[in-house]
Design an enzyme around this catalytic site. Structure first.
Site, PDB file in Angstrom:
ATOM      1  N   LYS A   1       0.989  -1.010  -0.240  1.00  0.00           N
ATOM      2  CA  LYS A   1       0.099   0.108   0.072  1.00  0.00           C
ATOM      3  C   LYS A   1       1.142   1.236   0.304  1.00  0.00           C
ATOM      4  CE  LYS A   1      -4.082   1.834   2.607  1.00  0.00           C
ATOM      5  NZ  LYS A   1      -4.661   1.357   4.200  1.00  0.00           N
TER       6      LYS A   1
ATOM      7  N   SER B   1      -9.615   1.308   3.022  1.00  0.00           N
ATOM      8  CA  SER B   1      -8.447   2.209   2.190  1.00  0.00           C
ATOM      9  C   SER B   1      -7.791   0.913   1.838  1.00  0.00           C
ATOM     10  CB  SER B   1      -8.347   2.787   3.405  1.00  0.00           C
ATOM     11  OG  SER B   1      -7.514   2.360   4.439  1.00  0.00           O
TER      12      SER B   1
ATOM     13  N   SER C   1      -9.623  -1.291   7.464  1.00  0.00           N
ATOM     14  CA  SER C   1      -9.063  -0.591   5.097  1.00  0.00           C
ATOM     15  C   SER C   1      -8.318  -2.258   5.275  1.00  0.00           C
ATOM     16  CB  SER C   1      -7.778  -0.095   5.714  1.00  0.00           C
ATOM     17  OG  SER C   1      -8.639   0.977   5.927  1.00  0.00           O
TER      18      SER C   1
HETATM   19  N1  GLN Z   1     -13.291   3.203   7.173  1.00  0.00           N
HETATM   20  C1  GLN Z   1     -12.564   3.359   8.121  1.00  0.00           C
HETATM   21  C2  GLN Z   1     -12.073   4.983   8.461  1.00  0.00           C
HETATM   22  O1  GLN Z   1     -11.941   5.560   7.368  1.00  0.00           O
HETATM   23  C3  GLN Z   1     -11.235   2.654   8.098  1.00  0.00           C
HETATM   24  C4  GLN Z   1     -10.126   3.330   7.443  1.00  0.00           C
HETATM   25  C5  GLN Z   1      -9.220   1.823   7.752  1.00  0.00           C
HETATM   26  O2  GLN Z   1      -9.485   1.320   8.154  1.00  0.00           O
HETATM   27  N2  GLN Z   1      -7.799   3.023   7.503  1.00  0.00           N
HETATM   28  O3  GLN Z   1     -11.757   6.074   9.067  1.00  0.00           O
END
Ligand code: GLN
Length: 472
Positions: free
Chosen positions: A74, A149, A173
């Protein structure tokens, strides 16, 4: 794409070389570029590393299971000398001066990093639509998101460009995009994997973890990247383990906790049926299902979005137009330089989070929001501790329904936040969780999330491997 084990056999038998594997990964990346899973592809660097791996093999000095295997990471993890953007305009041209520990460990094990994957900007989102570099597409259904994400890493595996990848998980994510694309995704226990070199979103929640087409591949990656790191004081001193040791242990005699709050209202009926069907099969294999309760779980999303945005507002204050990345061209005074660089450099979702976080930390509201959220965090952790007194592992959906329709982050951000209902509580409590494909709903794979006791990843992966074999 074959599994790590398949590729190792091909390497061993001389059927292919590491260079050959990297070449086919690169051409697959090119063939699937419409999915937008990668921000940077590291052609030359990867080919050079692959040649080194082939040389080691020729000399009988192969490093182990990952030597010569193409991996994607990532784009919020630093890799020295390469661009690391966190999918933000503010870091569009930032070249990392050092390498994240997790990547360093992968490379030390011989893995070849072929590219940096697309993601929600600064890992903020569940749909992979907030990237400055454009959304990632779901290879299974173009009208739906791939989850976020770490959607780029999930799609990199699901579309067969690499057998495995790294993502980061602050509130789901890794687990959500794995569920949306039909692959396996593991969020380790907080402290299991070093966060050094991971561009921080919310430091008390962030964890790096693996994606793979199989549970076994996730175990292999976790064994390579885990361990104590002097650069990250939150890493655990536990010795590194073989996380694949219990993959064949089966489920017989295990008690599966089924939280009553997770299977009631709000869960799509087809997803529910798929998960309950799997739990029945596990019962038939000798597991016992036990209803448990997580009474404070309905407060998880609100407390998560207070804590995560509070930490984000503080972590992201370093992007000031002076020290890193984008600097506005037309600022005349210092304050303007900060304000313009940040307004032009950060996308809308990131700005929304910084505003929210600054608000909940402000003098007038700190006690009402931030302190309350921390108290709720403790209550949620206590709920899990109590539930684990009577079960070995907890079953949960990964998502309330099918992957979200494209465009929702723009039209209804609140609904997107709420879709994190099943995943954020693990980060609040620091627990490990893994999502595995389990049946289908509406023609798309359903993700079953297994929640484990702290540092019991080997057991958790054993349960996940059973699910995988019963899903066939
Ligand atoms: N959807 C969650 C957020 O927007 C988790 C994102 C993540 O795990 N990086 O914060």
């Amino acid at each position: 794409m074959d599994t790590i084990q398949d590729l190792q056999e091909q390497l061993k038998s001389g059927k292919t070389t590491a260079e050959g594997l990297v070449q086919s990964a690169l051409s697959r990346i090119d063939a699937t570029k419409d999915l937008n899973a990668y921000i940077s592809v590291l052609n030359e660097r990867a080919l050079a590393r692959a040649k080194e791996s082939d040389k080691r093999r020729a000399e009988g000095k192969t490093l182990g299971a990952l030597d010569g295997i193409p991996v994607a990471v990532k784009d919020n993890m630093c890799l020295e000398g390469t661009r690391t953007t966190a999918a933000s305009k503010i870091l569009e041209n930032f070249v990392a001066p050092y390498t994240a520990t997790a990547i360093e460990k992968l490379e030390a094990a011989g893995a070849v990093i072929v590219g940096k994957t697309n993601m929600d900007e600064f890992a903020m989102g569940s749909s992979n639509e907030t990237s400055y570099f454009g959304p990632v597409k779901n290879p299974l259904d173009s009208s739906r998101v791939p989850g976020g994400s770490s959607g780029g890493s999930a799609v990199a595996v699901a579309s067969g460009t690499v057998p495995c990848a790294l993502g980061s998980d602050t509130g789901g994510s890794i687990r959500q995009p794995a569920a949306c694309t039909g692959v396996v995704g593991l969020k380790p226990t907080y402290g299991r994997v070093s966060r050094y070199g991971l561009l921080a979103y919310a430091s008390s929640l962030d964890q790096i973890g693996p994606f793979g087409a199989t549970v076994a591949d996730c175990a292999t990656l976790l064994s390579a990247i885990c361990g104590i790191d002097p650069h990250d004081n939150t890493t655990s001193a536990r010795p590194t383990e073989d996380f694949g040791a219990k993959l064949d242990a089966g489920i017989k005699g295990k008690v599966i906790g089924v939280p009553k709050e997770y299977f009631g209202e709000g869960l799509d009926k087809d997803c529910k049926a798929a998960i309950e069907g799997m739990l029945k099969k596990m019962e038939a294999e000798g597991a016992t299902l036990k209803e448990v309760s997580l009474p404070h779980i309905s407060y998880a999303v609100s407390s998560y979005y207070i804590i995560a945005t509070a930490e984000a507002s503080s972590n992201l204050s370093r992007y000031d137009g002076v020290r890193y990345g984008y600097r506005s061209k037309d600022a005349r005074k210092l304050f303007d330089l900060y304000a313009k660089s940040r307004s032009e450099g950060f996308g809308k979702e990131v700005q929304r989070r910084i505003l929210l976080g600054s608000y909940v930390l402000s003098a007038g509201f700190y006690d009402a929001y931030y302190v309350q959220a921390q108290k709720v965090r403790r209550l949620i952790t206590d709920d899990f501790n109590k539930a684990f007194e009577s079960c070995d592992v907890i079953a949960s959906p990964a998502m309330p329904g099918l992957p979200l329709k494209c465009g929702m982050n723009e039209s209804d951000p609140m609904a997107v936040y709420l879709s994190d209902i099943y995943t954020v509580s693990l980060n609040l409590a620091g627990l490990p969780g893994v999502t595995v494909p389990c049946g289908m709903a509406g023609g798309l794979p359903v993700g079953l999330q297994w929640i484990g006791k702290p540092f019991m990843e080997a057991d958790l992966l054993g349960v996940a491997a059973t699910t995988e074999s019963l899903n066939k």
